[in-house]
Scaffold this motif. Sequence first.
Motif, PDB file in Angstrom:
ATOM      1  N   TRP A 176       0.782  -1.267   0.004  1.00  0.00           N
ATOM      2  CA  TRP A 176       0.316   0.260   0.472  1.00  0.00           C
ATOM      3  C   TRP A 176       0.738   1.281   0.184  1.00  0.00           C
ATOM      4  O   TRP A 176       0.681   2.217  -0.497  1.00  0.00           O
ATOM      5  CB  TRP A 176      -1.210  -0.090   1.307  1.00  0.00           C
ATOM      6  N   GLN A 227       1.764   1.947  -3.184  1.00  0.00           N
ATOM      7  CA  GLN A 227       0.939   2.039  -3.866  1.00  0.00           C
ATOM      8  C   GLN A 227       0.755   3.505  -3.810  1.00  0.00           C
ATOM      9  O   GLN A 227       0.159   4.292  -5.048  1.00  0.00           O
ATOM     10  CB  GLN A 227      -0.377   1.273  -4.213  1.00  0.00           C
ATOM     11  N   GLU A 236      -6.537   3.048  -3.569  1.00  0.00           N
ATOM     12  CA  GLU A 236      -6.104   2.174  -3.187  1.00  0.00           C
ATOM     13  C   GLU A 236      -5.568   2.730  -1.858  1.00  0.00           C
ATOM     14  O   GLU A 236      -5.326   2.366  -0.665  1.00  0.00           O
ATOM     15  CB  GLU A 236      -5.523   0.869  -2.639  1.00  0.00           C
ATOM     16  N   ALA A 240      -6.472   5.655   0.227  1.00  0.00           N
ATOM     17  CA  ALA A 240      -7.716   5.066   0.911  1.00  0.00           C
ATOM     18  C   ALA A 240      -6.718   4.317   2.286  1.00  0.00           C
ATOM     19  O   ALA A 240      -7.905   4.530   2.769  1.00  0.00           O
ATOM     20  CB  ALA A 240      -8.127   3.717   0.034  1.00  0.00           C
ATOM     21  N   ARG A 241      -6.096   4.839   1.990  1.00  0.00           N
ATOM     22  CA  ARG A 241      -5.946   4.137   4.024  1.00  0.00           C
ATOM     23  C   ARG A 241      -6.274   5.672   4.741  1.00  0.00           C
ATOM     24  O   ARG A 241      -5.677   5.403   6.333  1.00  0.00           O
ATOM     25  CB  ARG A 241      -4.131   3.820   4.315  1.00  0.00           C
TER      26      ARG A 241
END
Length: 130
Positions: free
Chosen positions: A13, A16, A28, A31-32
């Motif tokens: 992540w 990303q 994504e 989105a954390r």
Amino acid sequence: MTQHAAPAPVPAWVRQFMREIDTLDFGEGAARATDDTEMFFGTAHVVGADAIKAFFVKIDEPLHIEHTVLECWAAPEGVLFLRGEATMAKKTEPDTTVRAPFMHLYRLDDSGKIRTMHITAGPLHTDSVM
């Protein structure tokens, strides 16, 4: 018992999220972040996922930029340290590139969402890219 940070693989992540910062196409990785995520970038204090994305658009939109994470360290209680480099050039002067070291410190909650991120970048000859 003393707990320490230890070298760790860079989470997918994080890679990303770095790509999303480079392309400004958030998904994504970003989105954390939540509505409560706090980002401290140098002297800037930005709160909330949408405001954080807007901040990156503001500073990175005029640039071709690529973030590379060189090492990652994980510590107890959801703490990640990242060290890397950003290679960047103004879109109007793509042949003039500069590299800036960066450090990111993430504090994650129990579900893996970002509570806080602290980012430092530089030193950098900012006239070269701003």
